[in-house]
Design a protein around this motif. Structure first.
Motif, mmCIF file in Angstrom:
data_model
loop_
_atom_site.group_PDB
_atom_site.id
_atom_site.type_symbol
_atom_site.label_atom_id
_atom_site.label_comp_id
_atom_site.label_asym_id
_atom_site.label_seq_id
_atom_site.Cartn_x
_atom_site.Cartn_y
_atom_site.Cartn_z
ATOM 1 N N HIS A 113 5.577 -6.038 -14.922
ATOM 2 C CA HIS A 113 4.697 -5.438 -13.916
ATOM 3 C C HIS A 113 5.442 -5.397 -12.586
ATOM 4 C CE1 HIS A 113 1.577 -4.619 -11.099
ATOM 5 N NE2 HIS A 113 1.658 -5.821 -10.563
ATOM 6 N N HIS A 115 5.995 -2.836 -8.585
ATOM 7 C CA HIS A 115 5.441 -1.871 -7.637
ATOM 8 C C HIS A 115 6.533 -0.882 -7.213
ATOM 9 C CE1 HIS A 115 2.809 -5.553 -6.246
ATOM 10 N NE2 HIS A 115 2.461 -5.136 -7.449
ATOM 11 N N HIS A 176 -1.958 0.107 -6.547
ATOM 12 C CA HIS A 176 -1.342 -1.173 -6.875
ATOM 13 C C HIS A 176 0.092 -1.023 -7.395
ATOM 14 C CE1 HIS A 176 -1.876 -5.343 -8.975
ATOM 15 N NE2 HIS A 176 -0.657 -5.151 -8.531
HETATM 16 ZN ZN LIG Z 1 1.092 -6.279 -8.666
#
Ligand SMILES: [Zn+2]
Length: 250
Positions: A113, A115, A176
């Protein structure tokens, strides 16, 4: 030296995985975490990575640590409820998202995960990456849908991903970031690179004011080629059609 650094972490009985496999996974998380940081896919303490060690344990990055400065001994092992069973640090607050993906997709071994700025820009603009603009992205990921916003660190976040996880290996998370997953840490990471690269290409088409998506026939041919290329290893259907989030009653 070996025992000094890692011994306190192996407090639980080893079952289906060997200690050398666990050590390899720890080092892979360190390596791909550093790559996330070097490529600017994360800033500060952002992002998290995990590996399914066996049917009961997940190896995952801790909270409050730069992904560019982790060491193998920093990782945490949690059970399928997210409770820590080994490691000194606290587990990432996004563990719920990781657990949902492992529960839903038995074929998945690793999750990343991050960004990355361009893909996250699309996610912040409310734009999914669903246009079939680049053949290799269609082959590798189908399309990249946009899940609605969920507050980080809450069960709401995992819920927003739920409709997509069975069908896609890469999901944009509104306002996000991005989550990707695969059968190895390397593959999960590579999907993150593909998403960001594709987002940059899609952005250029927006700047040029023109898009020329592949036709339905071309997409179908790519789907066929994908089945041949990946064979039985690919379990996600990744339909091009599922581009809008289904209406959900919460
Ligand atoms: Zn995050």
């Amino acid at each position: 030296m070996r025992g000094q650094r890692l011994e306190p972490l192996f407090v639980t009985p080893l079952r289906e995985y060997s200690m050398s496999a666990e050590r390899k996974y720890r080092e892979e998380i360190v390596r791909y975490g550093r790559m996330l940081h070097e490529r600017g896919f994360v800033a500060a303490m952002d992002g998290n990575l995990s590996v399914r060690l066996d049917s009961e344990r997940i190896l995952v990055t801790p909270t409050c640590i730069s992904k560019g400065a982790m060491r193998a001994g920093d990782m945490v092992i949690v059970d399928l409820e997210g409770a820590r069973v080994a490691g000194r640090r606290n587990v990432t607050s996004e563990i719920g998202m990781h657990l949902l993906i492992y529960r839903t997709r038995p074929d998945i071994t690793a999750i990343v995960h991050a960004h990355p700025p361009t893909a996250t820009g699309f996610a912040a603009a409310g734009l999914p990456l669903t246009e079939p603009l680049v053949c290799e992205v269609v082959m590798g990921l189908g399309c990249i849908p946009l899940a609605r916003y969920g507050t980080p660190g809450t069960s709401e976040l995992a819920k927003t991903l739920e409709p997509y996880v069975p069908h896609y290996d890469a999901i944009l998370m509104s306002n996000h970031g991005v989550v990707t997953y695969g059968d190895t840490v390397e593959h999960a990471y590579m999907k993150m690179e593909t998403v960001e690269h594709f987002a940059q290409i899609a952005l250029v088409t927006h700047l040029l004011g023109r898009q020329q998506p592949l036709t339905g026939v071309d997409v179908e041919k790519l789907m066929l080629a994908r089945t041949k290329y990946f064979g039985g290893k690919m379990t996600a259907s990744m339909p091009m059609a599922m581009v809008r989030e289904p209406e959900k009653v919460s």
